[in-house]
Design a protein around this motif. Structure first.
Motif, PDB file in Angstrom:
ATOM      1  N   GLN A   1      24.514   3.209  -7.278  1.00  0.00           N
ATOM      2  CA  GLN A   1      25.072   4.137  -6.766  1.00  0.00           C
ATOM      3  C   GLN A   1      25.966   3.259  -5.221  1.00  0.00           C
ATOM      4  O   GLN A   1      26.039   5.274  -5.202  1.00  0.00           O
ATOM      5  CB  GLN A   1      23.259   3.884  -5.582  1.00  0.00           C
ATOM      6  CG  GLN A   1      23.228   4.324  -4.579  1.00  0.00           C
ATOM      7  CD  GLN A   1      21.782   4.506  -4.663  1.00  0.00           C
ATOM      8  OE1 GLN A   1      20.803   3.732  -4.557  1.00  0.00           O
ATOM      9  NE2 GLN A   1      20.201   5.579  -4.024  1.00  0.00           N
TER      10      GLN A   1
ATOM     11  N   ALA B   1      28.691   6.116   4.530  1.00  0.00           N
ATOM     12  CA  ALA B   1      28.009   6.654   5.127  1.00  0.00           C
ATOM     13  C   ALA B   1      26.722   7.536   4.528  1.00  0.00           C
ATOM     14  O   ALA B   1      25.299   7.089   5.535  1.00  0.00           O
ATOM     15  CB  ALA B   1      28.721   8.021   5.882  1.00  0.00           C
ATOM     16  N   LEU B   2      26.477   6.825   3.512  1.00  0.00           N
ATOM     17  CA  LEU B   2      26.081   8.212   2.431  1.00  0.00           C
ATOM     18  C   LEU B   2      24.511   7.220   1.982  1.00  0.00           C
ATOM     19  O   LEU B   2      22.764   7.577   2.653  1.00  0.00           O
ATOM     20  CB  LEU B   2      25.961   8.539   1.718  1.00  0.00           C
ATOM     21  CG  LEU B   2      27.408  10.353   1.486  1.00  0.00           C
ATOM     22  CD1 LEU B   2      27.137   9.855   0.083  1.00  0.00           C
ATOM     23  CD2 LEU B   2      26.096  11.294   1.608  1.00  0.00           C
ATOM     24  N   THR B   3      25.321   5.836   1.754  1.00  0.00           N
ATOM     25  CA  THR B   3      24.012   4.866   1.355  1.00  0.00           C
ATOM     26  C   THR B   3      23.444   4.206   2.513  1.00  0.00           C
ATOM     27  O   THR B   3      22.731   2.966   2.430  1.00  0.00           O
ATOM     28  CB  THR B   3      24.793   3.962   0.303  1.00  0.00           C
ATOM     29  OG1 THR B   3      25.801   3.189   0.854  1.00  0.00           O
ATOM     30  CG2 THR B   3      24.441   4.601  -1.111  1.00  0.00           C
ATOM     31  N   ARG B   4      24.532   3.665   3.419  1.00  0.00           N
ATOM     32  CA  ARG B   4      24.389   2.992   4.983  1.00  0.00           C
ATOM     33  C   ARG B   4      24.581   1.345   4.566  1.00  0.00           C
ATOM     34  O   ARG B   4      23.317   0.703   4.772  1.00  0.00           O
ATOM     35  CB  ARG B   4      22.887   3.090   5.500  1.00  0.00           C
ATOM     36  CG  ARG B   4      22.070   3.873   6.009  1.00  0.00           C
ATOM     37  CD  ARG B   4      23.557   5.379   6.978  1.00  0.00           C
ATOM     38  NE  ARG B   4      22.763   6.185   7.629  1.00  0.00           N
ATOM     39  CZ  ARG B   4      22.909   7.417   8.021  1.00  0.00           C
ATOM     40  NH1 ARG B   4      24.036   8.036   7.118  1.00  0.00           N
ATOM     41  NH2 ARG B   4      22.520   8.200   8.537  1.00  0.00           N
TER      42      ARG B   4
ATOM     43  N   PHE C   1      16.760   9.413   1.512  1.00  0.00           N
ATOM     44  CA  PHE C   1      18.185  10.286   0.991  1.00  0.00           C
ATOM     45  C   PHE C   1      17.796  11.923   2.568  1.00  0.00           C
ATOM     46  O   PHE C   1      18.828  12.218   3.061  1.00  0.00           O
ATOM     47  CB  PHE C   1      18.496  10.477   0.226  1.00  0.00           C
ATOM     48  CG  PHE C   1      19.275   8.930   0.067  1.00  0.00           C
ATOM     49  CD1 PHE C   1      20.398   8.065   0.864  1.00  0.00           C
ATOM     50  CD2 PHE C   1      19.519   8.662  -1.203  1.00  0.00           C
ATOM     51  CE1 PHE C   1      20.455   7.262   0.999  1.00  0.00           C
ATOM     52  CE2 PHE C   1      19.957   7.304  -1.843  1.00  0.00           C
ATOM     53  CZ  PHE C   1      20.756   6.728  -0.422  1.00  0.00           C
TER      54      PHE C   1
ATOM     55  N   GLN D   1      17.170  11.395   6.252  1.00  0.00           N
ATOM     56  CA  GLN D   1      18.703  11.010   6.211  1.00  0.00           C
ATOM     57  C   GLN D   1      19.341  11.663   6.723  1.00  0.00           C
ATOM     58  O   GLN D   1      19.560  11.858   7.888  1.00  0.00           O
ATOM     59  CB  GLN D   1      19.272  10.034   5.135  1.00  0.00           C
ATOM     60  CG  GLN D   1      20.382   9.168   5.770  1.00  0.00           C
ATOM     61  CD  GLN D   1      21.405   8.230   5.093  1.00  0.00           C
ATOM     62  OE1 GLN D   1      20.352   7.884   4.988  1.00  0.00           O
ATOM     63  NE2 GLN D   1      22.614   8.785   4.521  1.00  0.00           N
TER      64      GLN D   1
ATOM     65  N   ASP E   1      21.188  13.617  10.166  1.00  0.00           N
ATOM     66  CA  ASP E   1      22.052  13.728  10.336  1.00  0.00           C
ATOM     67  C   ASP E   1      22.378  15.298  10.983  1.00  0.00           C
ATOM     68  O   ASP E   1      23.320  15.468  12.016  1.00  0.00           O
ATOM     69  CB  ASP E   1      23.191  13.811   9.327  1.00  0.00           C
ATOM     70  CG  ASP E   1      23.359  12.282   8.646  1.00  0.00           C
ATOM     71  OD1 ASP E   1      23.115  11.327  10.190  1.00  0.00           O
ATOM     72  OD2 ASP E   1      23.641  11.498   7.220  1.00  0.00           O
TER      73      ASP E   1
END
Lengths: 333, 189
Positions: free
Chosen positions: A157, A249-252, B134, B137, B141
């Protein structure tokens, strides 16, 4: 610096690369025009104004336009050249491939992209991944089979998030342009070089002049790869850090990418000889070397024929791990 | 004097138009993301339905947590019909809490564990749950970008002109007691 800033930087770079490419082709056309002019007594700018020269220059500009259009429309597919890559779709039977598709879709949603990139698995002997393509619509995202086998879901991922970030930042656009244009340019010079080498001296042209031309072409043949290498340098190493940051930033989650990078690095260093052979056996590696998540150079695998590798295109692993907030040597959990 | 006033008013009208359009873009992006959440919720239900039918060959689903999933989903559907957003979110969140337990259920039945359809469905469920979080999320955002923009000066003056059209979006978040539970969580070894 955030990724929106990187986006504007990349847009500016795209324009610059395109402009310099057209200028190069104009010069190349002018050079060929002078080459084919039988009268050497004329000064060069008057030669350029003759109808024949104008045609030659026009043809060169047209060819350059076609090359750019090819890069725009087929750049993504071109970067898969020679790998026998297999397309992964939603209905893939293989569980691992299906998982890959799901992960890409998840990251696409997280990044707010509108189109799914075309996903490919490359059946080659090394662990790597890359993204390329001009636009979200025709973007290509490829991972190698060993990478898919070795990483767990979290790590995979992270790698996919890194590649999706490249697409989102439009790094893929700059990288595709640079790699396609640079390789075609070197090919063109090779063609001119050979045609001059093996052609018989024309009537009406003094022999010493054609000897001079051969030298000029040889100099260009040597200078041009260096020039393209500078083009590659223009694609800054910052893009990798930014894509790493985009991944977090996407997967934290920063540990996923850190452990994925470590695994890829280990995969390269542990079986160095096999991996080197695998890279050498795969054709057209130079088209992809810029876009890879991990540059094989970082484990000492080198290919001096590849001009892109003359300069460092990727930051060292240690710096990347530090930027991710993970100390090198610390065990990944 | 008149020319100056005209110039300033033309500039300010242009500025208002520019701000208005960029606000519309941001708002639509956030709305699009919120629709995505709904799409993923529906998708998750479809995957769960296939899991239920696959599992039913091995056991009666009445015995399992899947029974709770079905009743929660019908609660959510009732809430959607009644236009009750709060109950819908609560029911869907309750399903999210059950899903990690599905793995335990599958592990308990060796037949299930070996079934490729079930393995595939488990991957689908993990993936859909990820997609759901997601898209939340992503919605948060884009909401954050919109909400920050409409509060900034001088954009807030323009927002004042069109008050009704630009309202801050609510964030997706855990409920208060949920947060408390997670903060107080102590790993038992």
């Amino acid at each position: 610096m955030n990724w929106r800033h990187q986006l504007t930087v990349n847009k500016r770079k795209t324009v610059m690369i395109l402009l310099s490419f057209f200028v190069l082709y104009f010069l190349l056309g002018a050079f060929v025009a002078i080459l084919f002019q039988p009268y050497t007594t004329q000064s060069w700018w008057t030669i350029l104004l003759t109808p024949q020269s104008r045609w030659i220059v026009m043809i060169f500009l047209l060819v350059s336009l076609m090359i750019v259009l090819t890069a725009v429309f087929f750049g993504g597919k071109l970067s898969l050249a020679g790998t026998k890559a297999v397309r992964v779709t939603e209905d893939s039977e293989d569980l691992r491939a299906k998982q890959l598709y799901n992960i890409v879709e998840e990251m696409k949603i997280a990044a707010g992209l509108r189109y799914m990139p075309a996903i490919y698995i490359m059946p080659v002997g090394y662990m790597n991944a890359f993204a390329s393509g001009w636009h979200e619509k025709n973007a290509v995202l490829a991972v190698t089979r060993p990478l898919l086998e070795a990483l767990n879901r979290e790590e995979l991922q992270a790698v996919i998030a890194h590649e999706i970030s490249h697409i989102r930042h439009q790094d893929t656009r700059v990288m595709t342009l640079v790699s396609v244009l640079a390789s075609v340019l070197v090919m063109m010079i090779d063609i001119i070089f050979r045609s001059v080498l093996y052609s018989k001296p024309r009537r009406g042209r003094r022999n010493d002049a054609s000897g001079l031309l051969v030298i000029v072409i040889m100099v260009i043949r040597i200078l041009l790869p260096i020039l393209t290498a500078f083009m590659v340098m223009y694609v800054s190493r910052k893009r990798e850090f930014l894509a790493d940051a985009g991944c977090v930033a996407l997967t934290r989650n920063n540990l996923g990418l850190a452990s994925a990078l470590r695994k890829i690095h280990q995969g390269h260093t542990m079986h160095e000889k096999d991996v080197q052979e695998a890279y050498e056996q795969t054709p057209n590696e130079s088209v992809r070397s810029l876009a890879y998540i991990y540059s094989p150079r970082k484990s000492g695998i080198r290919n001096f024929l590849n001009v892109h590798e003359w300069f460092s295109t990727h930051p060292p692993l240690k710096e990347r791990l530090e930027a991710l907030g993970v100390k090198d040597g610390e065990d990944a959990s | 004097m008149f020319e100056y006033l005209l110039g300033i008013s033309v500039l300010s009208v242009a500025y208002v138009i520019y701000i208005y359009n960029s606000l519309v873009n941001l708002r639509e992006a956030a709305i699009n993301d919120s629709k995505m959440i709904g799409v993923q919720l529906d998708r998750r239900w479809k995957v769960l339905q296939s899991l239920i039918s696959a599992v039913s060959k091995y056991m009666s689903y009445e015995e399992t947590v899947l029974k709770d999933v079905v009743s929660l989903r019908s609660q959510a559907e009732c809430a959607v019909e009644g236009g009750d957003q709060v109950n819908r979110v609560a029911a869907e969140n309750a399903i999210s809490k059950i899903i990690p337990g599905l793995n335990v259920m599958v592990e308990a039945y060796p037949d299930l564990k070996a079934n490729t359809t079930v393995i595939q469905l488990m991957e689908e469920i993990v993936s859909t749950e990820n997609k759901l979080s997601f898209s939340k999320q992503s919605y948060n955002d884009s909401s954050e970008r919109f909400n920050a923009k409409i509060l900034q000066f001088p954009v807030n003056l323009v927002v004042g002109l069109f008050g009704e059209q630009f309202k801050a979006f609510a964030y997706w978040q855990l409920e208060k007691d949920d947060e408390k539970e997670k903060e107080d969580f102590i790993a038992k070894l």
